[in-house]
Write a protein that holds these residues in place. Structure first.
Motif, PDB file in Angstrom:
ATOM      1  N   GLY A 140       0.707  -1.199   0.181  1.00  0.00           N
ATOM      2  CA  GLY A 140      -0.085   0.016  -0.094  1.00  0.00           C
ATOM      3  C   GLY A 140       0.900   1.292   0.089  1.00  0.00           C
ATOM      4  N   ALA A 141       2.130   1.117   0.087  1.00  0.00           N
ATOM      5  CA  ALA A 141       2.823   2.388   0.156  1.00  0.00           C
ATOM      6  C   ALA A 141       2.974   3.055  -1.426  1.00  0.00           C
ATOM      7  N   SER A 142       2.763   4.382  -1.222  1.00  0.00           N
ATOM      8  CA  SER A 142       2.532   5.248  -2.571  1.00  0.00           C
ATOM      9  C   SER A 142       3.994   5.363  -3.135  1.00  0.00           C
ATOM     10  N   VAL A 143       4.450   5.367  -4.352  1.00  0.00           N
ATOM     11  CA  VAL A 143       5.791   5.536  -4.762  1.00  0.00           C
ATOM     12  C   VAL A 143       5.566   6.187  -6.085  1.00  0.00           C
ATOM     13  N   HIS A 144       6.812   6.753  -6.366  1.00  0.00           N
ATOM     14  CA  HIS A 144       6.906   7.392  -7.715  1.00  0.00           C
ATOM     15  C   HIS A 144       8.596   6.789  -8.440  1.00  0.00           C
ATOM     16  N   ALA A 145       8.058   6.343  -9.462  1.00  0.00           N
ATOM     17  CA  ALA A 145       9.342   5.478 -10.055  1.00  0.00           C
ATOM     18  C   ALA A 145       9.641   5.825 -11.455  1.00  0.00           C
ATOM     19  N   ARG A 146      11.048   5.526 -11.806  1.00  0.00           N
ATOM     20  CA  ARG A 146      11.389   5.771 -13.273  1.00  0.00           C
ATOM     21  C   ARG A 146      11.898   4.355 -13.685  1.00  0.00           C
ATOM     22  N   ARG A 147      11.627   3.929 -14.863  1.00  0.00           N
ATOM     23  CA  ARG A 147      11.956   2.631 -15.500  1.00  0.00           C
ATOM     24  C   ARG A 147      12.577   2.806 -16.833  1.00  0.00           C
ATOM     25  N   VAL A 148      13.357   2.034 -17.228  1.00  0.00           N
ATOM     26  CA  VAL A 148      14.117   1.638 -18.388  1.00  0.00           C
ATOM     27  C   VAL A 148      14.253   0.639 -18.812  1.00  0.00           C
ATOM     28  N   THR A 149      14.110   0.144 -20.018  1.00  0.00           N
ATOM     29  CA  THR A 149      14.308  -1.132 -20.679  1.00  0.00           C
ATOM     30  C   THR A 149      15.334  -1.154 -21.564  1.00  0.00           C
ATOM     31  N   LEU A 150      16.555  -2.343 -21.119  1.00  0.00           N
ATOM     32  CA  LEU A 150      17.550  -2.532 -22.018  1.00  0.00           C
ATOM     33  C   LEU A 150      17.285  -3.452 -22.937  1.00  0.00           C
ATOM     34  N   ASP A 151      17.581  -3.399 -24.233  1.00  0.00           N
ATOM     35  CA  ASP A 151      17.966  -4.414 -25.107  1.00  0.00           C
ATOM     36  C   ASP A 151      18.989  -4.907 -25.397  1.00  0.00           C
ATOM     37  N   THR A 152      19.283  -6.451 -24.909  1.00  0.00           N
ATOM     38  CA  THR A 152      20.210  -7.261 -24.768  1.00  0.00           C
ATOM     39  C   THR A 152      20.234  -8.435 -25.637  1.00  0.00           C
ATOM     40  N   PRO A 153      21.235  -9.002 -26.139  1.00  0.00           N
ATOM     41  CA  PRO A 153      21.121 -10.269 -26.786  1.00  0.00           C
ATOM     42  C   PRO A 153      20.359 -11.388 -26.100  1.00  0.00           C
ATOM     43  N   ALA A 154      20.456 -11.451 -24.659  1.00  0.00           N
ATOM     44  CA  ALA A 154      19.742 -12.488 -23.996  1.00  0.00           C
ATOM     45  C   ALA A 154      18.248 -11.713 -23.920  1.00  0.00           C
ATOM     46  N   GLY A 155      17.724 -10.817 -24.320  1.00  0.00           N
ATOM     47  CA  GLY A 155      16.447 -10.364 -24.065  1.00  0.00           C
ATOM     48  C   GLY A 155      16.315  -9.316 -23.323  1.00  0.00           C
ATOM     49  N   PRO A 156      15.223  -8.608 -23.081  1.00  0.00           N
ATOM     50  CA  PRO A 156      15.122  -7.177 -22.489  1.00  0.00           C
ATOM     51  C   PRO A 156      15.404  -7.397 -21.181  1.00  0.00           C
ATOM     52  N   VAL A 157      16.054  -6.233 -20.534  1.00  0.00           N
ATOM     53  CA  VAL A 157      16.514  -6.225 -19.256  1.00  0.00           C
ATOM     54  C   VAL A 157      15.779  -4.851 -18.568  1.00  0.00           C
ATOM     55  N   THR A 158      14.910  -4.943 -17.679  1.00  0.00           N
ATOM     56  CA  THR A 158      14.107  -3.777 -17.128  1.00  0.00           C
ATOM     57  C   THR A 158      14.755  -3.213 -15.823  1.00  0.00           C
ATOM     58  N   ILE A 159      15.016  -2.212 -15.510  1.00  0.00           N
ATOM     59  CA  ILE A 159      15.766  -1.349 -14.370  1.00  0.00           C
ATOM     60  C   ILE A 159      14.685  -0.383 -13.871  1.00  0.00           C
ATOM     61  N   THR A 160      14.661  -0.688 -12.757  1.00  0.00           N
ATOM     62  CA  THR A 160      13.289   0.228 -12.098  1.00  0.00           C
ATOM     63  C   THR A 160      14.142   0.939 -10.849  1.00  0.00           C
ATOM     64  N   ALA A 161      14.042   2.394 -10.458  1.00  0.00           N
ATOM     65  CA  ALA A 161      14.321   2.936  -9.571  1.00  0.00           C
ATOM     66  C   ALA A 161      12.991   3.781  -8.983  1.00  0.00           C
TER      67      ALA A 161
END
Length: 455
Positions: A140-161
């Motif tokens: 239930g904690a309210s948050v504000h986040a930023r997310r980016v997705t990296l395209d790699t040979p193994a597949g997409p990598v998602t990074i969230t802060a």
């Protein structure tokens, strides 16, 4: 006007407060986004070119990433997920199709093999545009986040802060509270300024109202035409109205007076001629009563309650005239006037007729002395007494002496109108007339007439 000004000020202050709070939130959110973008960039350095996570490098960065309570991070690869200890999945809506921040769908087609092609090194990860997310964690904690997705040979990598929403709300709250206080003070100052402005703006209207009241009370005849441009036409019209009313009143008074003088003497003479014929004398009295009734009504309607006649000059002129008329009797006419000048709320012509008749009767019946005394009865009335040292009138005959055409002494000239006219005029203006004994003998006429001190 005050209510409209207060409502407009309140709406303007609410809009201003809401707008400033929105601007503050945008700036604070932009600052938090820059910090989260820095954390995302730092986390991206822990992702190898082949899509795996460099755990040693990530361990070195954890202290920076978890510096504050509620600050969270997560790296998701096709084969593993690493995150801060208190990180929980965010509940957010998926971006709409065509969103530039939407990660590309993985391709399942296999490119045809190339014969004798040497193995190429994997390309570096290609990041997608950063995307801001607002949501809640599972607790239930309210948050504000930023997310980016990296395209790699193994597949997409998602990074969230992610950062707790309070790091945005708290600065806004701390800034808005004093802002609301300042806006409230500003609203009070604007309200006070509106009141002062309205009072200053209406001051000419209040002054014009007082001048109209002074005209109605008889203290002045016109309003001042030195007015603001917006009120000058009104002042001009008020003066024109006052002049028209005065002219109409003067015309009506002249008509009533002319008719009274034209009818009184012939009817009185006819009544004297018919004294020995009771039936005809009764008809004449009836005619006289009807004429006097309607003349009194007409005169009452034309009496000007706003008129003011200074008493001292009027008495001075009248006593001088009476003394000249009865100079053969060597009369001594004395006046006892107060120090403060008084005025009667009567038309000057009615004052002359009233006091002239009484002074004439007193001088006619006096032996050697007529005394006039004047005093202020109260704030709205003046008391006068006109006394002579003549034979006086017995108490039993005083009521009859006030009747029209009655002369107690048939040896003297006259028609018997003096006291009756005086009684009529006194009652016309709401005053009283009473016959009394004078000190030392003689008759004393006591009057109470509307008036007061001269302003």
């Amino acid at each position: 006007m005050l209510a409209l000004s207060a409502a407009a000020t309140l709406v303007a202050l609410v809009i201003a407060g809401w707008s400033i709070a929105a601007v503050l939130e945008r700036f604070v959110t932009a600052g938090i986004d820059r910090r989260l973008d820095s954390e995302v960039a730092l986390l991206a350095t822990a992702v190898n070119d082949d899509g795996t996570i460099n755990r040693e490098r990530l361990r070195q960065q954890v202290g920076v990433l978890e510096a504050g309570r509620g600050w969270q991070w997560q790296i998701t690869t096709p084969t593993a997920t690493l995150s801060s200890t208190d990180f929980a999945p965010l509940t957010v809506a998926a971006p709409p199709p065509g969103d530039p921040a939407r990660p590309p769908e993985p391709s399942h087609s296999t490119p045809p093999p190339t014969a004798r092609a040497p193995a190429a090194p994997p390309p570096p990860p290609s990041p997608s545009p950063r995307r801001a997310l607002d949501g809640e964690t599972r607790d239930g904690a309210s948050v504000h986040a930023r997310r980016v997705t990296l395209d790699t040979p193994a597949g997409p990598v998602t990074i969230t802060a992610a950062a707790p929403r309070d790091v945005i709300r708290q600065p806004i709250r701390e800034a808005v509270e004093p802002l609301l206080l300042v806006l409230a003070i500003l609203g009070g100052l604007l309200g006070a300024a509106s009141v002062v402005q309205l009072r200053l703006g209406l001051r000419p209207v209040r002054r014009l109202r007082d001048e109209v009241a002074a005209i109605r009370a008889g203290r002045r005849e016109r309003v001042d035409e030195d007015q603001p441009a917006e009120l000058l036409p009104l002042a001009t019209e008020l003066n024109a109205l006052a002049e028209d009313n005065a002219a109409a009143l003067a015309t009506a008074r002249r008509s009533a007076a002319n008719l009274a003088h034209a009818l009184k003497t012939p009817v009185a003479a006819l009544a004297l001629d018919l004294r020995d014929e009771p039936a005809r004398a009764a008809q004449v009295r009836r005619i006289d009563d009807t004429i006097r009734h309607h003349l009194s009504r007409a005169r009452a309607q034309t009496a000007d309650p706003r008129a003011r006649t200074p008493l001292s000059p009027a008495l001075a002129d009248l006593t001088a005239t009476i003394a000249a008329i009865y100079r053969d009797k060597s009369l001594a006419i004395t006046q006892d006037l107060p120090t403060a000048p008084l005025a009667l709320a009567m038309d000057p012509r009615d004052v002359d007729e009233l006091l002239g008749n009484l002074l004439d009767n007193a001088a006619k019946n006096a032996v050697s002395r007529v005394t006039v005394q004047v005093a202020a009865a109260d704030a709205r009335a003046v008391a006068l007494s006109i006394c002579d040292d003549g034979a006086g009138i017995p108490a039993a005959d005083r009521a009859r002496a006030e009747q029209v055409g009655v002369r107690l002494d048939e040896r003297r000239e006259g028609h018997g109108f003096g006291l009756s006219i005086a009684v009529e005029l006194a009652e016309l203006y709401g005053g009283t007339l009473m016959l009394d004994d004078a000190a030392g003998g003689g008759l004393c006429v006591r009057l109470r007439l509307p008036g007061g001190a001269i302003d």
